[in-house]
Design a protein around this motif. Structure first.
Motif, PDB file in Angstrom:
ATOM      1  N   ARG A   1       0.814  -1.210   0.000  1.00  0.00           N
ATOM      2  CA  ARG A   1       0.000   0.000   0.000  1.00  0.00           C
ATOM      3  C   ARG A   1       0.849   1.262   0.000  1.00  0.00           C
ATOM      4  NH1 ARG A   1      -2.442   2.806   4.544  1.00  0.00           N
ATOM      5  NH2 ARG A   1      -4.175   4.098   3.832  1.00  0.00           N
ATOM      6  N   GLN A   2       0.462   2.202  -0.860  1.00  0.00           N
ATOM      7  CA  GLN A   2       1.012   3.555  -0.852  1.00  0.00           C
ATOM      8  C   GLN A   2      -0.091   4.503  -0.428  1.00  0.00           C
ATOM      9  OE1 GLN A   2       2.652   3.903  -4.945  1.00  0.00           O
ATOM     10  NE2 GLN A   2       4.534   4.506  -3.938  1.00  0.00           N
ATOM     11  N   ARG A   3       0.173   5.256   0.608  1.00  0.00           N
ATOM     12  CA  ARG A   3      -0.842   6.205   1.048  1.00  0.00           C
ATOM     13  C   ARG A   3      -1.000   7.313   0.016  1.00  0.00           C
ATOM     14  NH1 ARG A   3       0.340   8.880   5.314  1.00  0.00           N
ATOM     15  NH2 ARG A   3       2.487   8.206   5.462  1.00  0.00           N
ATOM     16  N   LYS A   4      -2.245   7.769  -0.154  1.00  0.00           N
ATOM     17  CA  LYS A   4      -2.556   8.708  -1.225  1.00  0.00           C
ATOM     18  C   LYS A   4      -3.284   9.931  -0.689  1.00  0.00           C
ATOM     19  CE  LYS A   4      -2.935   4.841  -4.455  1.00  0.00           C
ATOM     20  NZ  LYS A   4      -3.849   4.001  -5.274  1.00  0.00           N
ATOM     21  N   LEU A   5      -3.092  11.021  -1.414  1.00  0.00           N
ATOM     22  CA  LEU A   5      -3.813  12.265  -1.154  1.00  0.00           C
ATOM     23  C   LEU A   5      -4.755  12.493  -2.323  1.00  0.00           C
ATOM     24  CD1 LEU A   5      -4.328  14.942   0.335  1.00  0.00           C
ATOM     25  CD2 LEU A   5      -2.334  15.885  -0.865  1.00  0.00           C
ATOM     26  N   PHE A   6      -6.067  12.456  -2.037  1.00  0.00           N
ATOM     27  CA  PHE A   6      -7.085  12.568  -3.069  1.00  0.00           C
ATOM     28  C   PHE A   6      -7.693  13.969  -3.085  1.00  0.00           C
ATOM     29  CE2 PHE A   6      -6.886   8.114  -2.013  1.00  0.00           C
ATOM     30  CZ  PHE A   6      -7.098   7.454  -3.209  1.00  0.00           C
ATOM     31  N   THR A   7      -8.138  14.383  -4.259  1.00  0.00           N
ATOM     32  CA  THR A   7      -8.924  15.599  -4.393  1.00  0.00           C
ATOM     33  C   THR A   7     -10.075  15.322  -5.336  1.00  0.00           C
ATOM     34  OG1 THR A   7      -8.893  17.960  -4.963  1.00  0.00           O
ATOM     35  CG2 THR A   7      -7.550  16.496  -6.312  1.00  0.00           C
ATOM     36  N   ASN A   8     -11.183  16.034  -5.174  1.00  0.00           N
ATOM     37  CA  ASN A   8     -12.364  15.770  -5.996  1.00  0.00           C
ATOM     38  C   ASN A   8     -12.270  16.491  -7.338  1.00  0.00           C
ATOM     39  OD1 ASN A   8     -12.648  18.007  -4.119  1.00  0.00           O
ATOM     40  ND2 ASN A   8     -14.672  18.343  -4.960  1.00  0.00           N
ATOM     41  N   LEU A   9     -11.239  16.106  -8.093  1.00  0.00           N
ATOM     42  CA  LEU A   9     -11.061  16.571  -9.467  1.00  0.00           C
ATOM     43  C   LEU A   9     -11.381  15.384 -10.363  1.00  0.00           C
ATOM     44  CD1 LEU A   9     -10.119  18.674 -11.540  1.00  0.00           C
ATOM     45  CD2 LEU A   9      -7.798  17.816 -11.238  1.00  0.00           C
TER      46      LEU A   9
ATOM     47  N   SER B   1     -13.137   8.432 -12.653  1.00  0.00           N
ATOM     48  CA  SER B   1     -13.327   8.440 -11.216  1.00  0.00           C
ATOM     49  C   SER B   1     -13.701   9.846 -10.768  1.00  0.00           C
ATOM     50  CB  SER B   1     -12.044   7.983 -10.509  1.00  0.00           C
ATOM     51  OG  SER B   1     -12.141   8.159  -9.118  1.00  0.00           O
ATOM     52  N   VAL B   2     -14.426   9.910  -9.640  1.00  0.00           N
ATOM     53  CA  VAL B   2     -14.756  11.217  -9.074  1.00  0.00           C
ATOM     54  C   VAL B   2     -13.581  11.774  -8.276  1.00  0.00           C
ATOM     55  CG1 VAL B   2     -17.227  10.780  -9.015  1.00  0.00           C
ATOM     56  CG2 VAL B   2     -15.810  10.083  -7.073  1.00  0.00           C
ATOM     57  N   TRP B   3     -12.540  10.965  -8.071  1.00  0.00           N
ATOM     58  CA  TRP B   3     -11.361  11.389  -7.321  1.00  0.00           C
ATOM     59  C   TRP B   3     -10.104  11.272  -8.188  1.00  0.00           C
ATOM     60  CZ3 TRP B   3     -11.991  13.668  -2.767  1.00  0.00           C
ATOM     61  CH2 TRP B   3     -13.104  13.370  -1.996  1.00  0.00           C
ATOM     62  N   SER B   4      -9.178  12.191  -7.982  1.00  0.00           N
ATOM     63  CA  SER B   4      -7.827  12.083  -8.530  1.00  0.00           C
ATOM     64  C   SER B   4      -6.856  12.092  -7.356  1.00  0.00           C
ATOM     65  CB  SER B   4      -7.525  13.242  -9.484  1.00  0.00           C
ATOM     66  OG  SER B   4      -8.404  13.223 -10.592  1.00  0.00           O
ATOM     67  N   HIS B   5      -5.683  11.483  -7.526  1.00  0.00           N
ATOM     68  CA  HIS B   5      -4.795  11.363  -6.373  1.00  0.00           C
ATOM     69  C   HIS B   5      -3.333  11.488  -6.764  1.00  0.00           C
ATOM     70  CE1 HIS B   5      -4.600   7.145  -7.841  1.00  0.00           C
ATOM     71  NE2 HIS B   5      -3.358   7.215  -7.391  1.00  0.00           N
ATOM     72  N   VAL B   6      -2.528  11.801  -5.754  1.00  0.00           N
ATOM     73  CA  VAL B   6      -1.074  11.737  -5.821  1.00  0.00           C
ATOM     74  C   VAL B   6      -0.616  10.949  -4.597  1.00  0.00           C
ATOM     75  CG1 VAL B   6      -0.811  13.911  -7.074  1.00  0.00           C
ATOM     76  CG2 VAL B   6      -0.808  13.924  -4.569  1.00  0.00           C
ATOM     77  N   VAL B   7       0.624  10.498  -4.618  1.00  0.00           N
ATOM     78  CA  VAL B   7       1.176   9.788  -3.456  1.00  0.00           C
ATOM     79  C   VAL B   7       1.355  10.785  -2.314  1.00  0.00           C
ATOM     80  CG1 VAL B   7       3.128   8.467  -2.584  1.00  0.00           C
ATOM     81  CG2 VAL B   7       2.313   8.087  -4.918  1.00  0.00           C
ATOM     82  N   PHE B   8       0.895  10.402  -1.129  1.00  0.00           N
ATOM     83  CA  PHE B   8       0.988  11.277   0.041  1.00  0.00           C
ATOM     84  C   PHE B   8       2.353  11.098   0.702  1.00  0.00           C
ATOM     85  CE2 PHE B   8       0.267  12.039   4.637  1.00  0.00           C
ATOM     86  CZ  PHE B   8      -0.072  13.390   4.557  1.00  0.00           C
ATOM     87  N   GLU B   9       3.144  12.162   0.704  1.00  0.00           N
ATOM     88  CA  GLU B   9       4.509  12.069   1.231  1.00  0.00           C
ATOM     89  C   GLU B   9       4.820  13.207   2.207  1.00  0.00           C
ATOM     90  OE1 GLU B   9       6.796   9.940  -2.522  1.00  0.00           O
ATOM     91  OE2 GLU B   9       6.660  12.139  -2.491  1.00  0.00           O
ATOM     92  N   HIS B  10       3.815  13.709   2.897  1.00  0.00           N
ATOM     93  CA  HIS B  10       4.049  14.812   3.838  1.00  0.00           C
ATOM     94  C   HIS B  10       4.900  14.319   5.013  1.00  0.00           C
ATOM     95  CE1 HIS B  10       3.378  18.298   6.354  1.00  0.00           C
ATOM     96  NE2 HIS B  10       2.708  18.885   5.373  1.00  0.00           N
ATOM     97  N   PRO B  11       5.959  15.046   5.402  1.00  0.00           N
ATOM     98  CA  PRO B  11       6.874  14.543   6.434  1.00  0.00           C
ATOM     99  C   PRO B  11       6.422  14.816   7.868  1.00  0.00           C
ATOM    100  CG  PRO B  11       7.698  16.608   5.546  1.00  0.00           C
ATOM    101  CD  PRO B  11       6.467  16.284   4.765  1.00  0.00           C
ATOM    102  N   LYS B  12       5.361  15.599   8.072  1.00  0.00           N
ATOM    103  CA  LYS B  12       4.990  15.997   9.431  1.00  0.00           C
ATOM    104  C   LYS B  12       4.473  14.799  10.235  1.00  0.00           C
ATOM    105  CE  LYS B  12       5.148  19.436  10.987  1.00  0.00           C
ATOM    106  NZ  LYS B  12       6.199  20.052  11.834  1.00  0.00           N
TER     107      LYS B  12
END
Length: 515
Positions: free
Chosen positions: A195-203, A217-228
């Motif tokens: 699994r790769q965690r993802k950040l989705f937006t409703n685009l 799809s109603v969602w588009s995503h990128v890989v979520f890599e926020h370091p916080k």
């Protein structure tokens, strides 16, 4: 001896009567047989014997797993689990799969492989039961493309994807009772590993699906890599531990939520001034729980139905975020509009002879924009549809909690309210440790005293503690912070003095008017 003419005539009459009665009787019998649907009975009988004959010729049974269930409203969990399970068999060179699809894996140097359409792979269960999996797809039906299913023809235009499992009839009990549950368990475990965690937006739009094909799809995503993470989040340690304990209780609370009869979800309201770390708090929560994030841009959601569609397409182990909800939509607009209409009606009563003014530009924009209502958002949070799936966290952020409708943020919808406040001394010490690597300094006392009198966000404190040149160190950065705090204190005192002078001048004017 020849018959008389009278006798011949009477015989003809009797024959006609007999034929008429026979015709009537046949009509009655035929209508009765039709009411019994004899042809269906015969058809079922023939089909039963045909199946028995086919079983002798073809001893294989099949089970088909479709990509979508619920009228194509959401992607089937079983389909994704089968797909993940077959990754192992697909990688085996002896499986004979010649055409593969590749997608990025969790390891940046590896790929996750899956079968292309019309490829078949064999799998052996417990050393003796052999089964075969076939991947295939079919184009959408014409009536589906026209009606558009639930999605307004979005999902209807995509190919229908399936996995078909074939096995011998003698292995039926083993395959249905043991093998298929085994596939789902192993598939879920494989999904966790890859699994790769993802950040989705409703685009909405075309996107590269998990099975290697283009899909809508109603969602588009990128890989979520926020370091916080919580380890680097500037917050009082006691408050930070309280939030982490709350998240742990939610993550491990499946049985508890089922026992008390509540949907397995929880709402968090993050409120506070800009720059106090609301967005970074969400990132820290996602990294701590290992959840995906669905970031909803509410202004681009046209109707309450579209909002419901977005929620249905989210997965478990996710955080659904609406940031700056007080700015996203006028969720109390109906109440305000009612007041405006009442005022306008009163004005029209007094100025009845005047022509009604055309709608303003703002009113025209409201008509063209989002039609999402407060009722729609409330149903999104805790209505019937909110129970579809589980293990979801809903987060609202706002800079002005007092502007939100009380119905939106009551407990049960926003269960935990977290105030993201200005930087205190404990948060400052944490930032000094993270940014400068120090636990104590002679300027700490000055910072402590100034933070009691001045409101400064953690983001501003962190910026002042960030080395910006080769010669910067703890002394220079802390001196810069003290300088900024003293400047902010002076500005605050000056603003307070101006406000006091203005108030005194206003009182003096009021006194002169009274005289």
């Amino acid at each position: 001896m020849e018959a008389s003419p009278a006798a011949s005539a009477w015989s003809s009459v009797n024959s006609g009567i007999v034929l008429s009665l026979a015709a009537v009787l046949w009509t009655v019998v035929w209508n009765s047989l039709q009411s019994l649907q004899l042809h269906h009975l015969v058809g079922r009988h023939l089909a039963r014997h045909a199946r028995r004959l086919a079983a002798v010729v073809d001893p294989y049974l099949t089970v088909t797993v479709a990509e979508h269930d619920g009228g194509r409203m959401k992607r089937s969990d079983a389909y994704r689990e089968v797909q993940a399970y077959l990754h192992r068999a697909t990688c085996d060179a002896s499986a004979g799969v010649r055409h593969l699809r590749a997608e990025p894996a969790k390891n940046p140097d590896a790929f996750v492989l899956s079968m292309a359409d019309r490829e078949e792979v064999a799998d052996v269960f417990r050393g003796g039961v052999t089964v075969w999996w076939l991947a295939y797809s079919t184009p959408p039906r014409e009536d589906d493309a026209g009606s558009g299913f639930y999605w307004g023809s979005r999902a209807a235009r995509a190919d229908r994807r399936f996995y078909r499992l074939s096995f011998l009839e003698r292995d039926r009990d083993v395959v249905l009772g043991e093998y298929l549950p085994h596939v789902r368990r192993e598939g879920r475990a494989a999904m966790v590993r890859n699994r790769q965690r993802k950040l989705f937006t409703n685009l909405a739009g075309d996107t590269w699906g998990d099975d290697g094909g283009w899909c809508e799809s109603v969602w588009s995503h990128v890989v979520f890599e926020h370091p916080k993470t919580f380890d680097t989040l500037a917050m009082d340690p006691a408050r930070k531990k309280d939030i982490m304990d709350d998240l742990d209780a939610f993550r491990n609370g499946k049985e508890y939520y089922a026992r008390v009869g509540r949907a397995w979800k929880r709402g968090y309201l993050l409120h506070g001034p800009p720059g106090t770390g609301k967005s970074t708090m969400i990132a820290a929560m996602a990294n701590y729980l290992d959840y995906d994030i669905y970031d909803i841009e509410l202004t681009s959601v046209r109707t309450n139905t579209d909002l419901r569609k977005l929620f249905i397409e989210t997965t478990s182990k996710s955080i659904i975020v609406i940031e700056d909800i007080d700015c996203s939509l006028d969720l109390t607009g109906k109440r305000k509009n009612k007041k405006k209409k009442d005022a306008a009606a009163a004005k029209n009563d007094t100025d009845g002879d005047k022509k009604e003014s055309p709608p303003s530009e703002e009113e025209e924009k409201d008509k063209e924009g989002s039609k999402v209502t407060l009722s729609g958002v409330l149903n999104f949070i805790d209505g019937l549809w909110s129970a579809c799936g589980g293990e979801r966290i809903i987060v609202f952020t706002t800079n002005h909690v007092e502007k939100l409708d009380p119905a939106l943020i009551r407990r049960g919808r926003m269960d935990k309210h977290i105030e993201m406040s200005y930087c205190g001394f404990e948060a400052f010490k944490f930032l000094a440790k993270v940014y400068l690597g120090i636990d104590a300094h002679h300027l700490f006392d000055a910072v402590r005293a100034l933070l009691r009198d001045v409101d400064m966000t953690p983001a501003d404190v962190a910026e002042n503690l960030t080395p910006k040149a080769a010669g910067d160190n703890a002394d220079t950065c802390l001196a810069e912070l003290v300088k900024e705090l003293e400047k902010a204190k002076a500005d605050k005192a000056q603003a307070k003095g101006k406000a006091a002078a203005a108030a005194a001048a206003e009182e003096e004017v009021d006194g002169d008017d009274d005289e």
